[in-house]
Design an enzyme around this catalytic site. Structure first.
Site, PDB file in Angstrom:
ATOM      1  N   LYS A  20       0.835  -1.194   0.000  1.00  0.00           N
ATOM      2  CA  LYS A  20       0.000   0.000   0.000  1.00  0.00           C
ATOM      3  C   LYS A  20       0.881   1.259   0.000  1.00  0.00           C
ATOM      4  CE  LYS A  20      -3.829  -2.434   2.303  1.00  0.00           C
ATOM      5  NZ  LYS A  20      -4.607  -2.591   3.570  1.00  0.00           N
ATOM      6  N   TYR A  60     -11.961  -2.928  -3.641  1.00  0.00           N
ATOM      7  CA  TYR A  60     -12.527  -3.096  -2.299  1.00  0.00           C
ATOM      8  C   TYR A  60     -14.060  -3.121  -2.313  1.00  0.00           C
ATOM      9  CZ  TYR A  60      -8.042  -2.715   0.187  1.00  0.00           C
ATOM     10  OH  TYR A  60      -6.788  -2.951   0.689  1.00  0.00           O
ATOM     11  N   ARG A  96      -1.132 -14.741   3.777  1.00  0.00           N
ATOM     12  CA  ARG A  96      -1.876 -14.057   4.843  1.00  0.00           C
ATOM     13  C   ARG A  96      -1.143 -14.185   6.187  1.00  0.00           C
ATOM     14  NH1 ARG A  96      -6.511 -10.823   3.873  1.00  0.00           N
ATOM     15  NH2 ARG A  96      -7.404 -11.576   5.819  1.00  0.00           N
ATOM     16  N   ASN A 123      -1.908  -0.177   7.368  1.00  0.00           N
ATOM     17  CA  ASN A 123      -1.334  -1.503   7.657  1.00  0.00           C
ATOM     18  C   ASN A 123      -0.473  -2.077   6.525  1.00  0.00           C
ATOM     19  OD1 ASN A 123      -3.418  -2.179   5.965  1.00  0.00           O
ATOM     20  ND2 ASN A 123      -4.447  -3.563   7.387  1.00  0.00           N
ATOM     21  N   HIS A 126      -1.602  -5.524   1.407  1.00  0.00           N
ATOM     22  CA  HIS A 126      -2.827  -6.290   1.141  1.00  0.00           C
ATOM     23  C   HIS A 126      -2.452  -7.664   0.626  1.00  0.00           C
ATOM     24  CE1 HIS A 126      -6.682  -7.472  -0.681  1.00  0.00           C
ATOM     25  NE2 HIS A 126      -5.952  -7.897  -1.693  1.00  0.00           N
ATOM     26  N   GLU A 137      -8.810 -10.809  -8.088  1.00  0.00           N
ATOM     27  CA  GLU A 137      -7.911  -9.667  -7.933  1.00  0.00           C
ATOM     28  C   GLU A 137      -6.796  -9.687  -8.985  1.00  0.00           C
ATOM     29  OE1 GLU A 137      -8.849  -9.226  -3.148  1.00  0.00           O
ATOM     30  OE2 GLU A 137      -6.832  -9.804  -3.757  1.00  0.00           O
TER      31      GLU A 137
END
Ligand code: IDP
Ligand code: MG
Length: 159
Positions: A20, A60, A96, A123, A126, A137
């Site tokens: 990000k 999103y 993840r 954070n 992604h 995605e």
């Protein structure tokens, strides 16, 4: 042997990972790529891009009803991001784990968010949450299709 080859390839899942704008601004690109590389995953797509509001909203879309949606979209369009495709056995779930919990306050040390982030709205990274969302995605971010190449390390990483 042919069958063995096919099995190997069916294990080769792909995931979409995005650094990000805060991760790019803070100079965490090399560190983050390094963690996925050292694990043994293969980099199959990478680009530095500024995304438009409508594109961020599409990415999103599932969160459009959330109170933080507008702030999230503003955050994602606030600077360039690094979009990547990583490939490997169980890369979605393991990716993840490498990233850590959504809220950095709850991400374990040793995870990317646990090591480099404090607030949930900053954070750093992604990662797709399922094989199905990874597929969607990757199609959205890499309409040109991820690059296909074989690492010569393969037999040193997979048994
Ligand atoms: P994930 O990124 O761990 O998959 P999601 O629930 O899909 O988490 O949320 C997407 C992103 O939206 C998060 O990574 C975070 O940047 C942001 N976000 C989620 N919950 C909140 C919140 O309560 N406040 C502000 N931002 C949030
Ligand atoms: Mg998510």
């Amino acid at each position: 042997e042919r069958e063995q080859e096919d099995n190997k390839h069916s294990e080769m899942e792909q995931t979409f990972i995005m650094i990000k704008p805060d991760g790019v601004q803070r100079g965490l690109v090399g560190e983050i790529i390094s963690r996925f590389e050292k694990k043994g995953f293969y980099l199959k797509g990478l680009k530095l891009i500024n995304v438009e509001r409508s594109f961020a909203e599409k990415h999103y879309a599932d969160l459009s009803a959330k109170p933080f949606f507008n702030g999230l979209v503003e955050y994602i369009i606030s600077g360039p991001v690094i979009a990547m495709v990583w490939q490997g056995k169980n890369v979605v779930i393991t990716g993840r784990k490498i990233i850590g919990a959504t809220n950095p306050a709850e991400s374990a040390p040793g995870t990317i968010r646990g090591d480099f982030a404090i607030d949930i709205g900053r954070n750093v990274i992604h990662g797709s949450d399922s094989v199905e969302s990874a597929r969607k995605e990757i199609a959205l971010w890499f309409p040109e299709c991820p690059f296909n190449w074989q690492s010569c390390l393969h037999p040193w990483i997979y048994e």
